[in-house]
Design an enzyme around this catalytic site. Structure first.
Site: not given
Ligand code: A3P
Length: 298
Positions: A57, A104
């Protein structure tokens, strides 16, 4: 070999993990963890391989999409990355170059050749309050037969998080390991991204990444990558595209991808109570007092 472990928080929330060699993994890690980690260690790395490393995340999909576009010169949305963690080595070996993986796991568990300087690593980090808020929202959406069906309350999940009884272990330990990498890793094949910096000025981070990957493109192409990788654009593309790697869609209650939610800095304020926040700050200040990483929380 990994052993399944379960934890209960004070309020009855449940956490199911795999434990191996004093670290926690998700239950769908390949094989019995041990053998797959051995295969990752021995992986045949290619010069143009890129590895996105992140605590869950923290922007894994974002960094992956940026790196994939710069590596391939294509700006179409690509879906979710191939994770080293969830893909068998036979499949990994057969993927065409340029390969961009995500993982991860800790840096010390990465392929030996990566630790010797082969391939490129892009590590992305995010402030821990938004990480856990993002995970909480993610878990509420996911419904998988044995993984994640844990009925966690926010209080329970926060307790697991602070105690490190959570997928991939403690965020604080993860950061401590990266501090060590920063001090000790000899190769120049690791680049550090901070999620909040990408939010603040994505275009300059795209430039940094292009330089690090050693790819040269016209300004116009880098502008296009920047536009394609805004939260809004990626979230929209993800609703249109279905690639096999978008398996998460199958695991959610409403069959939508649970990744692109808000993409903001400071959303944690919608979850933490004042008391939880004060407690978390105390833990953070204590555990991060010698850290070389500094996070913005808003
Ligand atoms: P939120 O749940 O706070 O919106 P991962 O890819 O490690 O699972 O992380 C997911 C998080 O990264 C999510 O956060 C998602 O919205 C955010 N995310 C993915 N693409 C993004 C982008 N282009 N700009 C900003 N945040 C992004």
């Amino acid at each position: 070999m990994a052993e399944p472990v379960e934890f209960r928080s004070e309020d009855g929330s449940l956490m199911k993990l795999l434990k191996y060699d004093d670290r926690y993994y998700v239950t769908h890690f390949v094989g019995n963890v041990k053998d797959h980690l051995a295969a990752i260690d021995a992986m045949d790395v290619r010069e143009d391989d890129t590895f996105i490393m992140a605590y869950p995340k923290s922007g894994t999909h974002w960094a992956f999409t940026l790196a994939f576009m710069l590596r391939t010169g294509e700006t179409a949305y690509r879906g979710s990355p191939t994770f080293l963690d969830y893909t068998d080595m036979e499949t990994i070996d057969k993927l065409p170059s340029p390969r961009v993986f995500a993982t991860h796991i800790a840096f010390e568990l990465m392929p030996k050749q990566v630790k010797e300087g082969k391939g490129k690593v892009v590590a992305i980090f995010r402030n821990p309050k938004d990480v856990i808020s993002s995970l909480y929202a993610f878990l509420k959406k996911v419904d998988h037969k044995d993984f994640f069906r844990c009925h966690n309350t926010w209080e329970g999940l926060l307790e697991f998080y602070i105690e490190g009884k959570i997928y991939y272990g403690s965020w604080f330990e993860y950061m401590k390991n990266w501090d060590k990498v920063r001090r000790e890793h000899k190769g120049n094949n690791v680049m550090y991204f901070i999620y909040e910096d990408l939010i603040q000025d994505l275009r300059s981070q795209v430039q940094r990444l292009a330089l690090f990957l050693g790819v040269s493109f016209e300004t116009e192409f880098l502008d296009t990558v920047t536009k394609r990788c805004t939260f809004r654009n990626m979230a929209t593309e993800a609703t249109k595209t279905f690639t096999p790697s978008e398996q998460w869609k199958e695991f959610t209650k409403d069959k939508t991808l649970p990744i692109y939610r808000k993409g903001e800095v400071g959303d944690w304020k919608n979850n933490f109570t004042v008391a939880q926040n004060e407690h978390f700050d105390r833990v953070y200040n204590e555990k991060m007092k010698n850290s070389s990483f500094d996070f913005r929380f808003e």
